[in-house]
Design a protein around this motif. Structure first.
Motif, PDB file in Angstrom:
ATOM      1  N   PRO A   1      13.716  -5.136  14.411  1.00 30.86           N
ATOM      2  CA  PRO A   1      12.362  -5.687  14.589  1.00 30.86           C
ATOM      3  C   PRO A   1      11.367  -4.585  14.939  1.00 30.86           C
ATOM      4  CG  PRO A   1      13.989  -7.046  15.707  1.00 30.86           C
ATOM      5  CD  PRO A   1      14.719  -5.818  15.249  1.00 30.86           C
ATOM      6  N   GLY A   2      10.228  -4.611  14.264  1.00 30.42           N
ATOM      7  CA  GLY A   2       9.218  -3.597  14.487  1.00 30.42           C
ATOM      8  C   GLY A   2       9.330  -2.392  13.570  1.00 30.42           C
ATOM      9  N   PHE A   3      10.341  -2.374  12.700  1.00 29.33           N
ATOM     10  CA  PHE A   3      10.509  -1.229  11.799  1.00 29.33           C
ATOM     11  C   PHE A   3       9.326  -1.099  10.847  1.00 29.33           C
ATOM     12  CE2 PHE A   3      11.928   0.535   7.714  1.00 29.33           C
ATOM     13  CZ  PHE A   3      12.425   1.760   8.127  1.00 29.33           C
ATOM     14  N   GLY A   4       8.815  -2.232  10.397  1.00 31.14           N
ATOM     15  CA  GLY A   4       7.695  -2.200   9.464  1.00 31.14           C
ATOM     16  C   GLY A   4       7.011  -3.552   9.431  1.00 31.14           C
ATOM     17  N   ARG A   5       5.834  -3.585   8.793  1.00 34.29           N
ATOM     18  CA  ARG A   5       5.070  -4.828   8.753  1.00 34.29           C
ATOM     19  C   ARG A   5       5.353  -5.661   7.506  1.00 34.29           C
ATOM     20  NH1 ARG A   5       1.557  -0.885  10.368  1.00 34.29           N
ATOM     21  NH2 ARG A   5       0.724  -0.676   8.243  1.00 34.29           N
ATOM     22  N   GLY A   6       6.019  -5.101   6.521  1.00 34.87           N
ATOM     23  CA  GLY A   6       6.281  -5.851   5.306  1.00 34.87           C
ATOM     24  C   GLY A   6       6.930  -4.999   4.251  1.00 34.87           C
ATOM     25  N   LEU A   7       6.836  -5.438   3.004  1.00 37.20           N
ATOM     26  CA  LEU A   7       7.538  -4.801   1.891  1.00 37.20           C
ATOM     27  C   LEU A   7       7.126  -3.338   1.712  1.00 37.20           C
ATOM     28  CD1 LEU A   7       9.314  -4.845  -0.645  1.00 37.20           C
ATOM     29  CD2 LEU A   7       7.392  -5.861  -1.890  1.00 37.20           C
ATOM     30  N   LEU A   8       5.838  -3.092   1.511  1.00 37.20           N
ATOM     31  CA  LEU A   8       5.382  -1.729   1.235  1.00 37.20           C
ATOM     32  C   LEU A   8       5.593  -0.813   2.430  1.00 37.20           C
ATOM     33  CD1 LEU A   8       2.085  -2.467  -0.758  1.00 37.20           C
ATOM     34  CD2 LEU A   8       4.360  -1.936  -1.646  1.00 37.20           C
ATOM     35  N   ASP A   9       5.326  -1.333   3.619  1.00 30.54           N
ATOM     36  CA  ASP A   9       5.513  -0.541   4.832  1.00 30.54           C
ATOM     37  C   ASP A   9       6.990  -0.205   5.039  1.00 30.54           C
ATOM     38  OD1 ASP A   9       4.396   0.743   7.093  1.00 30.54           O
ATOM     39  OD2 ASP A   9       5.098  -0.891   8.376  1.00 30.54           O
ATOM     40  N   GLY A  10       7.853  -1.171   4.722  1.00 35.45           N
ATOM     41  CA  GLY A  10       9.291  -0.945   4.846  1.00 35.45           C
ATOM     42  C   GLY A  10       9.783   0.103   3.854  1.00 35.45           C
ATOM     43  N   PHE A  11       9.316   0.021   2.625  1.00 38.99           N
ATOM     44  CA  PHE A  11       9.663   1.041   1.616  1.00 38.99           C
ATOM     45  C   PHE A  11       9.248   2.425   2.093  1.00 38.99           C
ATOM     46  CE2 PHE A  11      10.177  -2.055  -1.947  1.00 38.99           C
ATOM     47  CZ  PHE A  11      11.334  -1.514  -2.469  1.00 38.99           C
ATOM     48  N   ALA A  12       8.010   2.516   2.546  1.00 39.07           N
ATOM     49  CA  ALA A  12       7.483   3.817   2.981  1.00 39.07           C
ATOM     50  C   ALA A  12       8.273   4.361   4.166  1.00 39.07           C
ATOM     51  CB  ALA A  12       6.003   3.669   3.347  1.00 39.07           C
ATOM     52  N   GLY A  13       8.659   3.480   5.090  1.00 41.03           N
ATOM     53  CA  GLY A  13       9.400   3.919   6.265  1.00 41.03           C
ATOM     54  C   GLY A  13      10.763   4.485   5.916  1.00 41.03           C
ATOM     55  N   ILE A  14      11.494   3.821   5.015  1.00 38.96           N
ATOM     56  CA  ILE A  14      12.822   4.307   4.631  1.00 38.96           C
ATOM     57  C   ILE A  14      12.715   5.618   3.861  1.00 38.96           C
ATOM     58  CG2 ILE A  14      14.848   3.815   3.201  1.00 38.96           C
ATOM     59  CD1 ILE A  14      14.585   0.903   3.927  1.00 38.96           C
ATOM     60  N   VAL A  15      11.775   5.681   2.921  1.00 41.91           N
ATOM     61  CA  VAL A  15      11.614   6.900   2.124  1.00 41.91           C
ATOM     62  C   VAL A  15      11.191   8.064   3.018  1.00 41.91           C
ATOM     63  CG1 VAL A  15      10.283   7.981   0.275  1.00 41.91           C
ATOM     64  CG2 VAL A  15      11.119   5.642   0.002  1.00 41.91           C
ATOM     65  N   ARG A  16      10.335   7.797   3.976  1.00 38.89           N
ATOM     66  CA  ARG A  16       9.868   8.846   4.884  1.00 38.89           C
ATOM     67  C   ARG A  16      11.016   9.395   5.733  1.00 38.89           C
ATOM     68  NH1 ARG A  16       5.951   6.248   6.519  1.00 38.89           N
ATOM     69  NH2 ARG A  16       6.875   5.257   8.345  1.00 38.89           N
ATOM     70  N   GLN A  17      11.907   8.508   6.183  1.00 42.98           N
ATOM     71  CA  GLN A  17      12.999   8.923   7.056  1.00 42.98           C
ATOM     72  C   GLN A  17      14.202   9.475   6.299  1.00 42.98           C
ATOM     73  OE1 GLN A  17      14.145   5.783   9.733  1.00 42.98           O
ATOM     74  NE2 GLN A  17      12.079   5.503  10.557  1.00 42.98           N
ATOM     75  N   GLU A  18      14.528   8.867   5.161  1.00 43.09           N
ATOM     76  CA  GLU A  18      15.788   9.206   4.486  1.00 43.09           C
ATOM     77  C   GLU A  18      15.620   9.615   3.025  1.00 43.09           C
ATOM     78  OE1 GLU A  18      18.790   6.117   5.228  1.00 43.09           O
ATOM     79  OE2 GLU A  18      17.392   5.268   6.681  1.00 43.09           O
ATOM     80  N   GLY A  19      14.417   9.501   2.497  1.00 42.66           N
ATOM     81  CA  GLY A  19      14.211   9.799   1.097  1.00 42.66           C
ATOM     82  C   GLY A  19      14.630   8.622   0.211  1.00 42.66           C
ATOM     83  N   ILE A  20      14.550   8.822  -1.097  1.00 37.05           N
ATOM     84  CA  ILE A  20      14.923   7.764  -2.044  1.00 37.05           C
ATOM     85  C   ILE A  20      16.377   7.348  -1.838  1.00 37.05           C
ATOM     86  CG2 ILE A  20      15.183   7.181  -4.493  1.00 37.05           C
ATOM     87  CD1 ILE A  20      12.313   7.397  -3.601  1.00 37.05           C
ATOM     88  N   ARG A  21      17.202   8.289  -1.417  1.00 39.68           N
ATOM     89  CA  ARG A  21      18.618   7.983  -1.199  1.00 39.68           C
ATOM     90  C   ARG A  21      18.792   6.821  -0.235  1.00 39.68           C
ATOM     91  NH1 ARG A  21      23.039  12.212   1.396  1.00 39.68           N
ATOM     92  NH2 ARG A  21      24.782  10.759   1.457  1.00 39.68           N
ATOM     93  N   GLY A  22      17.912   6.720   0.754  1.00 46.42           N
ATOM     94  CA  GLY A  22      18.028   5.644   1.733  1.00 46.42           C
ATOM     95  C   GLY A  22      17.894   4.261   1.128  1.00 46.42           C
ATOM     96  N   LEU A  23      17.167   4.163   0.017  1.00 47.10           N
ATOM     97  CA  LEU A  23      16.995   2.861  -0.638  1.00 47.10           C
ATOM     98  C   LEU A  23      18.246   2.436  -1.387  1.00 47.10           C
ATOM     99  CD1 LEU A  23      13.396   3.344  -2.084  1.00 47.10           C
ATOM    100  CD2 LEU A  23      14.045   2.009  -0.066  1.00 47.10           C
ATOM    101  N   TYR A  24      19.105   3.404  -1.722  1.00 49.20           N
ATOM    102  CA  TYR A  24      20.290   3.093  -2.515  1.00 49.20           C
ATOM    103  C   TYR A  24      21.605   3.334  -1.761  1.00 49.20           C
ATOM    104  CZ  TYR A  24      17.633   2.298  -6.763  1.00 49.20           C
ATOM    105  OH  TYR A  24      16.780   1.766  -7.699  1.00 49.20           O
ATOM    106  N   CYS A  25      21.538   3.521  -0.447  1.00 50.09           N
ATOM    107  CA  CYS A  25      22.774   3.740   0.295  1.00 50.09           C
ATOM    108  C   CYS A  25      23.666   2.500   0.285  1.00 50.09           C
ATOM    109  CB  CYS A  25      22.470   4.170   1.731  1.00 50.09           C
ATOM    110  SG  CYS A  25      21.669   2.904   2.736  1.00 50.09           S
TER     111      CYS A  25
END
Length: 413
Positions: free
Chosen positions: A254-278
């Motif tokens: 909870p609190g990681f992001g406000r929605g879809l776009l914010d969540g995408f940006a947060g994962i990519v910022r922290q882990e890169g594209i790889r984080g989306l496909y782990c």
């Protein structure tokens, strides 16, 4: 890096295989079909012209030799008619030339027609749209239950009071709005996944029947159901995986992001594209067996149901009810098959892995820590969610197909 390279290699392999198949098989096959059809048309016209000429010379006292020649020409016509999907005249037909040369269409799929008409593109687009609508709608309305199921899987100690207790805990701690967490990635991800899954399944099933022939396909129908659903689901999982990663991160943190776009940006910022496909491996381990079990059980349930009732005579409401019941049975079976992988998927997407820890190592580590019993944590919530969702999915899918005029597909009976 491993997942990125694997995806790149997989895409290259799939694209290369498809191109090689099209150039090496479909184009020559199509050219041969065109040539054969032209030759067949010329021969057909020649034989019909011969019959027409012979008919003028046939009289009551015609010689036996002329009658025998006429029968030979009719036999030749019958053999050519059979090659293009028609049956020759029955020996018991009335003794008239019109009746003898009547051609009856046999409702078998035609490869040439399947690959050369825009009708098929429209038909499978409608299948895909119907699948997108039913999947996105059912997953979206069950978001609150999915939230509780995910919380039970990632934190079974805190969420140990079932679905109702879990819902109360979420509302008490985070407010009622928390029950819609992850709604954006859920709707978008399963819209795309549903299009690939249902549209791809119908397409692959029909193409396989075209290649094997109806009789062979009927004898191997369960293998066709399994193969077509598996390939369609793999394509669907590739587009679903990033959205599912964002959804699980939003729900489990909870609190990681406000929605879809914010969540995408947060994962990519922290882990890169790889984080989306782990979670691609676990999601395939979950979704592919789930979809295979779903379609094969659903098709079998329909087959059994229509042994008792005539589909052509039952009402639309009854058809929807049969789809609903068959989908419920399929959903329960698919849930039990895919539950362990679903638990591992929730855990692997809960947080980023340790530095230098590969995906395969993380999977083994999580599986070892979870154990068989732990892998079925939240199965009650998931049975309610997936069982009901699958039933509603197939009911909606059937009704949306009907509303869109998506008819003309092939059913194996």
């Amino acid at each position: 890096m491993f997942i990125t390279r694997a995806i790149s290699v997989t895409n290259f392999f799939v694209a290369s295989s498809a191109l090689a198949f099209q150039v090496g098989v479909l184009y020559p096959w199509h050219k041969q079909l065109d040539d054969d059809f032209e030759a067949l048309k010329k021969e057909h016209l020649r034989v019909l012209g011969s019959i027409k000429g012979a008919a003028k010379g046939v009289t009551e006292d015609a010689s036996a030799e002329k009658r025998q020649g006429l029968r030979d020409m009719l036999s030749s016509l019958g053999r050519w008619s059979f090659m293009i999907g028609h049956s020759p005249a029955s020996p018991s037909s009335p003794p008239s030339l019109v009746a003898a040369t009547e051609i009856h269409h046999v409702p078998k799929p035609s490869i040439a027609k399947s690959w050369n008409t825009s009708h098929d593109l429209t038909l499978y687009s409608r299948y895909a749209l119907a699948g997108a609508v039913c999947c996105s709608f059912t997953h979206a309305i069950l978001t609150p239950i999915d939230i509780v199921k995910t919380r039970i899987q990632v934190d079974p100690v805190a969420y140990n009071h079932g679905i109702t207790g879990g819902l109360r805990r979420v509302v008490a701690q985070e407010g009622a709005g928390a029950l819609t967490t992850g709604l954006g990635p859920t709707f978008a991800g399963y819209f795309l996944q549903g299009a690939f899954k249902f549209g791809g399944y119908e397409f692959l099933k029909t193409r396989t029947i075209d290649i094997l022939g109806y009789e062979t396909a009927r004898d191997n129908r369960y293998a066709i159901y399994l193969g077509a659903s598996a390939l369609a689901e793999i394509a669907g999982d590739i587009v679903l995986c990033p959205f599912e990663a964002v959804r699980i991160r939003l729900v489990s943190q909870p609190g990681f992001g406000r929605g879809l776009l914010d969540g995408f940006a947060g994962i990519v910022r922290q882990e890169g594209i790889r984080g989306l496909y782990c979670g691609l491996g676990p999601i395939m381990l979950k979704q592919v067996p789930y979809t295979m079990a779903t379609f094969v059980v659903y098709e079998h349930a329909l087959e059994q149901a229509y042994k008792w009732v005539d589909k052509s005579t039952v009402s639309g409401t009854a058809v929807t009810g049969i789809n609903l019941g068959s989908g419920l049975i399929a959903g329960i079976a698919a849930t039990l098959v895919s539950q362990p992988a679903d638990t591992i998927l929730s855990k692997i997407n809960k947080e980023k892995g340790q530095a230098g820890e590969g995906t395969i190592r993380r999977l083994w580590k999580i599986a070892g820590e979870t154990g068989l019993r732990g892998s079925y944590a939240g199965v009650g919530a998931r049975l309610v969610m997936v069982g009901g969702m699958t039933a509603i999915q197939f009911a909606i899918y059937g009704d949306v197909k009907k509303a869109l005029g998506a008819t003309g597909g092939i059913e194996i009976k």
